[in-house]
Write a protein that holds these residues in place. Structure first.
Motif, PDB file in Angstrom:
ATOM      1  N   ILE A   1       0.830  -1.209   0.000  1.00 44.97           N
ATOM      2  CA  ILE A   1       0.000   0.000   0.000  1.00 44.97           C
ATOM      3  C   ILE A   1       0.860   1.253   0.000  1.00 44.97           C
ATOM      4  N   ILE A   2       2.025   1.188   0.656  1.00 46.94           N
ATOM      5  CA  ILE A   2       2.905   2.360   0.727  1.00 46.94           C
ATOM      6  C   ILE A   2       3.724   2.525  -0.544  1.00 46.94           C
ATOM      7  N   PHE A   3       4.323   1.428  -1.011  1.00 48.43           N
ATOM      8  CA  PHE A   3       5.328   1.548  -2.067  1.00 48.43           C
ATOM      9  C   PHE A   3       4.786   1.360  -3.486  1.00 48.43           C
ATOM     10  N   LEU A   4       3.733   0.561  -3.690  1.00 49.56           N
ATOM     11  CA  LEU A   4       3.232   0.356  -5.043  1.00 49.56           C
ATOM     12  C   LEU A   4       2.743   1.658  -5.689  1.00 49.56           C
ATOM     13  N   PRO A   5       1.992   2.520  -4.969  1.00 50.19           N
ATOM     14  CA  PRO A   5       1.616   3.798  -5.585  1.00 50.19           C
ATOM     15  C   PRO A   5       2.821   4.650  -5.964  1.00 50.19           C
ATOM     16  N   ILE A   6       3.888   4.595  -5.144  1.00 48.84           N
ATOM     17  CA  ILE A   6       5.098   5.356  -5.467  1.00 48.84           C
ATOM     18  C   ILE A   6       5.714   4.840  -6.767  1.00 48.84           C
ATOM     19  N   VAL A   7       5.767   3.517  -6.907  1.00 48.84           N
ATOM     20  CA  VAL A   7       6.316   2.922  -8.123  1.00 48.84           C
ATOM     21  C   VAL A   7       5.484   3.319  -9.339  1.00 48.84           C
ATOM     22  N   LEU A   8       4.160   3.265  -9.199  1.00 54.44           N
ATOM     23  CA  LEU A   8       3.281   3.602 -10.318  1.00 54.44           C
ATOM     24  C   LEU A   8       3.406   5.076 -10.698  1.00 54.44           C
ATOM     25  N   LEU A   9       3.488   5.966  -9.696  1.00 56.95           N
ATOM     26  CA  LEU A   9       3.631   7.396  -9.977  1.00 56.95           C
ATOM     27  C   LEU A   9       4.972   7.689 -10.645  1.00 56.95           C
ATOM     28  N   TYR A  10       6.029   7.044 -10.161  1.00 57.29           N
ATOM     29  CA  TYR A  10       7.342   7.262 -10.766  1.00 57.29           C
ATOM     30  C   TYR A  10       7.363   6.745 -12.205  1.00 57.29           C
ATOM     31  N   THR A  11       6.736   5.587 -12.434  1.00 57.39           N
ATOM     32  CA  THR A  11       6.668   5.040 -13.788  1.00 57.39           C
ATOM     33  C   THR A  11       5.939   5.997 -14.720  1.00 57.39           C
ATOM     34  N   ARG A  12       4.824   6.550 -14.233  1.00 52.72           N
ATOM     35  CA  ARG A  12       4.076   7.521 -15.041  1.00 52.72           C
ATOM     36  C   ARG A  12       4.932   8.747 -15.333  1.00 52.72           C
ATOM     37  N   PHE A  13       5.695   9.220 -14.344  1.00 50.32           N
ATOM     38  CA  PHE A  13       6.557  10.383 -14.519  1.00 50.32           C
ATOM     39  C   PHE A  13       7.625  10.120 -15.579  1.00 50.32           C
ATOM     40  N   VAL A  14       8.253   8.951 -15.505  1.00 53.47           N
ATOM     41  CA  VAL A  14       9.311   8.618 -16.459  1.00 53.47           C
ATOM     42  C   VAL A  14       8.760   8.581 -17.880  1.00 53.47           C
ATOM     43  N   TYR A  15       7.624   7.938 -18.069  1.00 53.49           N
ATOM     44  CA  TYR A  15       7.052   7.857 -19.416  1.00 53.49           C
ATOM     45  C   TYR A  15       6.668   9.244 -19.933  1.00 53.49           C
ATOM     46  N   ARG A  16       6.181  10.089 -19.047  1.00 53.72           N
ATOM     47  CA  ARG A  16       5.790  11.429 -19.495  1.00 53.72           C
ATOM     48  C   ARG A  16       7.007  12.245 -19.909  1.00 53.72           C
ATOM     49  N   VAL A  17       8.092  12.144 -19.152  1.00 53.24           N
ATOM     50  CA  VAL A  17       9.303  12.905 -19.456  1.00 53.24           C
ATOM     51  C   VAL A  17       9.982  12.390 -20.722  1.00 53.24           C
ATOM     52  N   MET A  18      10.000  11.064 -20.870  1.00 50.47           N
ATOM     53  CA  MET A  18      10.730  10.452 -21.980  1.00 50.47           C
ATOM     54  C   MET A  18       9.895  10.295 -23.245  1.00 50.47           C
ATOM     55  N   TRP A  19       8.644  10.739 -23.217  1.00 53.06           N
ATOM     56  CA  TRP A  19       7.754  10.466 -24.339  1.00 53.06           C
ATOM     57  C   TRP A  19       8.081  11.327 -25.541  1.00 53.06           C
ATOM     58  N   GLY A  20       7.544  10.930 -26.677  1.00 49.39           N
ATOM     59  CA  GLY A  20       7.737  11.652 -27.931  1.00 49.39           C
ATOM     60  C   GLY A  20       8.274  10.716 -28.988  1.00 49.39           C
ATOM     61  N   SER A  21       8.146  11.121 -30.249  1.00 54.50           N
ATOM     62  CA  SER A  21       8.631  10.295 -31.355  1.00 54.50           C
ATOM     63  C   SER A  21      10.159  10.276 -31.374  1.00 54.50           C
ATOM     64  N   VAL A  22      10.709   9.119 -31.698  1.00 56.75           N
ATOM     65  CA  VAL A  22      12.153   8.972 -31.867  1.00 56.75           C
ATOM     66  C   VAL A  22      12.448   9.011 -33.366  1.00 56.75           C
ATOM     67  N   THR A  23      13.313   9.916 -33.781  1.00 52.51           N
ATOM     68  CA  THR A  23      13.609  10.095 -35.203  1.00 52.51           C
ATOM     69  C   THR A  23      15.080   9.816 -35.481  1.00 52.51           C
ATOM     70  N   GLU A  24      15.391   9.614 -36.758  1.00 51.46           N
ATOM     71  CA  GLU A  24      16.785   9.395 -37.141  1.00 51.46           C
ATOM     72  C   GLU A  24      17.626  10.623 -36.829  1.00 51.46           C
ATOM     73  N   ALA A  25      17.067  11.808 -37.029  1.00 50.38           N
ATOM     74  CA  ALA A  25      17.817  13.037 -36.746  1.00 50.38           C
ATOM     75  C   ALA A  25      18.174  13.131 -35.272  1.00 50.38           C
ATOM     76  N   ALA A  26      17.241  12.762 -34.404  1.00 51.03           N
ATOM     77  CA  ALA A  26      17.512  12.820 -32.962  1.00 51.03           C
ATOM     78  C   ALA A  26      18.588  11.814 -32.567  1.00 51.03           C
ATOM     79  N   VAL A  27      18.554  10.630 -33.156  1.00 45.19           N
ATOM     80  CA  VAL A  27      19.561   9.613 -32.843  1.00 45.19           C
ATOM     81  C   VAL A  27      20.942  10.057 -33.312  1.00 45.19           C
TER      82      VAL A  27
END
Length: 379
Positions: free
Chosen positions: A345-371
């Motif tokens: 109950i204490i740690f699973l919500p933290i894991v889920l919130l952190y996972t959501r944060f990571v996906y939001r920060v890292m999201w977006g299309s990956v292109t050849e120019a960016a690579v």
């Protein structure tokens, strides 16, 4: 706060949530890795494909570790029976997973086509073999495994690795591979542009019908061709765990009758088929997020169908039905379940919130120019 019966049911839900999280996140990781050598034609294209999951694959794989740890703590008899009886199969899953971190981390260290191509195929092996093996495991959970307990509750496995490879289990393995590859193709479509995006669309178009056919065959096989054991006498659901304190007949109500007894369970297979069917239809067009969300619903529906179908069984014994493990007689002590509950109950919500944060920060299309621009920091 919770009696023994209630906390056992809560933990069945908790572990189900962790299993679904693994299927959803690691599912598209596996799919992207499986498609890597086929959709990526050049080195830069393959780097684009790898970097669509490059920032999150490690976190996604942790769900498997969490799932294994939860089973060890909450369902120790299940853990002992699976990991001792299926030792060779589990090691094969583990060894195939070893390819993934090495391929991700070492592929771009040397600018040699042979070096990189070798790691690309290593990533393919580490991404395609686990879904097949885990699908075979699911098939054997439905069929039942050849194990029994003696009077001292020692578990004995009476089968072999090759005995796991029945026609139905192999069909489940193929279905697992198709499901993760389809899911990964939709994820890749969402996060890529240009030619990779177009190839992902073509892959979705090709895999959708095959996946639906495989799921239909597996479902009909379960409902019409596989017996489901039935518990005729059992100790109280709040009694101490002892799998031998019940009577089970090998050929009870069929899987179809089980779902007919609980009509609300039909929502699971309905969600699975409708989600995947609509994901295929939308994935053939311009839809990105919508198609992937529907695919995710399809994965959830498939997982829930298996869970609801087995309930209340955790492991079915094909040779000694009375030794089958249920969530009422295969759990740890009441105090252990309560302690684990509060930690979760204490740690699973933290894991889920952190996972959501990571996906939001890292999201977006990956292109050849960016690579090419971040050639030294990206995979």
């Amino acid at each position: 706060m919770f009696d023994y019966e209630t906390i056992r049911l809560i933990w069945w839900v908790f572990i189900g949530v962790v299993g679904i999280a693994f299927a959803l996140t690691e599912g598209f990781d596996f799919g992207v890795g499986t498609l890597l050598p086929f959709i990526g034609k050049t080195d830069v294209e393959r780097r684009v494909i790898i970097n669509t999951v490059g920032a999150t694959w490690e976190g996604n794989q942790v769900w498997l570790v969490l799932l294994g740890g939860a089973i060890f703590a909450i369902w120790p008899a299940v853990y002992a029976t699976l990991f001792s009886g299926l030792y060779a199969a589990m090691l094969l899953v583990l060894f195939s997973l070893f390819f993934r971190p090495a391929a991700f981390d070492y592929r771009s260290k040397i600018e040699d086509p042979r070096w990189r191509n070798s790691w690309d195929w290593s990533l393919f092996i580490g991404s395609s073999l686990p879904p097949v093996l885990l699908g075979v495991l699911v098939g054997n959970l439905i069929l039942g495994l050849p194990f029994h307990f003696d009077q001292d509750l020692r578990s004995f496995y009476d089968g072999s690795f090759w005995g796991l490879l029945s026609p139905f289990a192999l069909l489940c393995g193929v279905t697992g591979l198709l499901l993760t590859t389809f899911h990964g193709a939709l994820f890749l479509k969402w996060r890529s542009e240009g030619v990779i995006h177009d190839r992902a669309v073509n892959t979705v178009n090709a895999l959708g019908p095959m996946l639906l056919v495989a799921l239909t065959l597996a479902t009909l096989w379960v409902f019409l061709g596989i017996d489901r054991p039935e518990i005729t006498q059992m100790a109280a659901t709040d009694a101490p765990s002892n799998p031998l304190h019940k009577t089970v007949i090998a050929q009870g109500a069929s899987w179809l009758q089980h779902f007919m007894t609980y009509p609300w369970m039909w929502l699971a297979p309905l969600t699975g088929f409708v989600g995947i069917g609509l994901a295929w239809l939308l994935g053939r067009g311009e839809s990105r997020m919508g198609a992937f969300v529907l695919s995710s619903l399809g994965v959830v529906g498939v997982a829930l169908t298996v869970g609801f179908g087995l309930f209340p069984f955790l492991l079915i014994s094909s040779t000694a039905p009375g030794s089958s493990l249920t969530l009422w007689d295969g759990t740890s002590s009441h105090n252990t379940l309560l302690l684990g509950f509060w930690i979760t109950i204490i740690f699973l919500p933290i894991v889920l919130l952190y996972t959501r944060f990571v996906y939001r920060v890292m999201w977006g299309s990956v292109t050849e120019a960016a690579v090419l621009k971040d050639s030294h920091t990206l995979y």
